[in-house]
Design a protein around this motif. Structure first.
Motif, PDB file in Angstrom:
ATOM      1  N   UNK A   1       0.829  -1.205   0.000  1.00  0.00           N
ATOM      2  CA  UNK A   1       0.000   0.000   0.000  1.00  0.00           C
ATOM      3  C   UNK A   1       0.865   1.257   0.000  1.00  0.00           C
ATOM      4  N   UNK A   2       1.896   1.263   0.840  1.00  0.00           N
ATOM      5  CA  UNK A   2       2.768   2.435   0.926  1.00  0.00           C
ATOM      6  C   UNK A   2       3.545   2.650  -0.368  1.00  0.00           C
ATOM      7  N   UNK A   3       3.992   1.568  -0.980  1.00  0.00           N
ATOM      8  CA  UNK A   3       4.721   1.683  -2.252  1.00  0.00           C
ATOM      9  C   UNK A   3       3.794   2.244  -3.329  1.00  0.00           C
ATOM     10  N   UNK A   4       2.579   1.707  -3.415  1.00  0.00           N
ATOM     11  CA  UNK A   4       1.621   2.201  -4.411  1.00  0.00           C
ATOM     12  C   UNK A   4       1.277   3.660  -4.166  1.00  0.00           C
ATOM     13  N   UNK A   5       1.089   4.028  -2.915  1.00  0.00           N
ATOM     14  CA  UNK A   5       0.753   5.421  -2.601  1.00  0.00           C
ATOM     15  C   UNK A   5       1.894   6.346  -2.985  1.00  0.00           C
TER      16      UNK A   5
ATOM     17  N   UNK B   1      -8.813  13.711   1.748  1.00  0.00           N
ATOM     18  CA  UNK B   1      -8.468  12.902   2.913  1.00  0.00           C
ATOM     19  C   UNK B   1      -7.437  11.836   2.528  1.00  0.00           C
ATOM     20  N   UNK B   2      -6.196  12.017   2.959  1.00  0.00           N
ATOM     21  CA  UNK B   2      -5.122  11.088   2.649  1.00  0.00           C
ATOM     22  C   UNK B   2      -5.373   9.720   3.277  1.00  0.00           C
ATOM     23  N   UNK B   3      -5.885   9.733   4.493  1.00  0.00           N
ATOM     24  CA  UNK B   3      -6.149   8.486   5.205  1.00  0.00           C
ATOM     25  C   UNK B   3      -7.170   7.634   4.430  1.00  0.00           C
ATOM     26  N   UNK B   4      -8.236   8.239   3.960  1.00  0.00           N
ATOM     27  CA  UNK B   4      -9.258   7.524   3.188  1.00  0.00           C
ATOM     28  C   UNK B   4      -8.683   7.014   1.877  1.00  0.00           C
ATOM     29  N   UNK B   5      -7.809   7.820   1.254  1.00  0.00           N
ATOM     30  CA  UNK B   5      -7.167   7.416   0.011  1.00  0.00           C
ATOM     31  C   UNK B   5      -6.307   6.167   0.243  1.00  0.00           C
ATOM     32  N   UNK B   6      -5.574   6.137   1.350  1.00  0.00           N
ATOM     33  CA  UNK B   6      -4.727   4.996   1.681  1.00  0.00           C
ATOM     34  C   UNK B   6      -5.563   3.749   1.997  1.00  0.00           C
ATOM     35  N   UNK B   7      -6.667   3.950   2.721  1.00  0.00           N
ATOM     36  CA  UNK B   7      -7.566   2.823   3.008  1.00  0.00           C
ATOM     37  C   UNK B   7      -8.086   2.213   1.709  1.00  0.00           C
ATOM     38  N   UNK B   8      -8.436   3.063   0.758  1.00  0.00           N
ATOM     39  CA  UNK B   8      -8.941   2.583  -0.531  1.00  0.00           C
ATOM     40  C   UNK B   8      -7.867   1.807  -1.281  1.00  0.00           C
TER      41      UNK B   8
END
Length: 170
Positions: free
Chosen positions: A38-42, A54-61
């Motif tokens: 997830x972190x690599x993709x983000x 919302x960065x948090x929501x984007x990461x959850x997605x």
């Protein structure tokens, strides 16, 4: 948002995402892998993040979609497709031979148990068993419908006791 600020924000939110990854994967190592993916993709798709959202929501997605994609890949890898022509049938019902002796014994025991019932219980029970409705049985025997229900209930109870040996037979 600069790359350094974005990287710092990702690092801050990684602790919040780990429980969600653990909930999805139900395994600590898989959760860590999912979090890392997830972190690599983000980070590689930083340009797609709209600042002010919302960065948090984007990461959850991203995490949820990554998990679903990985799961689908795993299922596809584990699926075996047999492309050979089926020239034989294993456990085919066409070649099934049934031994009806056990069933015959059971039926005989059931009829014996019904014969042991008093007529006031066996008659309503057999009529009900043959498909008559409660009110039809009451009319035919000239007794109240409540009595019909009670007698059928008592007949079932006696039969259940007499046929207890068949309780766990499949």
């Amino acid at each position: 948002m600069t790359s350094i600020e974005f990287s710092y924000s990702l690092n801050q939110l990684s602790g919040v995402l780990k429980p969600f990854a653990l909930k999805l994967t139900r395994d600590l190592d898989d959760a860590n892998d999912l979090l890392q993916d997830t972190m690599v993709k983000a980070f590689t798709n930083q340009d797609k993040f709209a600042e002010g959202t919302n960065l948090k929501a984007w990461l959850y997605t991203i995490m949820k979609n990554t998990f679903i994609t990985n799961y689908q890949k795993m299922v596809r890898r584990a699926t075996f497709v047999d492309t050979t022509e089926n020239l034989h049938f294993i456990n085919s019902s066409a070649s099934l031979i049934e031994n009806s002796a056990y069933g015959d014994f059971a039926i005989d025991d059931i009829y014996r148990a019904i014969d042991k019932l008093d007529d006031i219980f066996s008659t309503p029970f057999l009529l009900y068993y043959r498909g008559f409705k409660y009110h039809e049985i009451a009319d035919r025997l000239s007794i109240p419908i409540g009595t019909v229900k009670n007698r059928i209930h008592i007949a079932r109870k006696h039969l259940k006791e007499d046929l207890m040996v068949y309780k766990h037979v499949n």
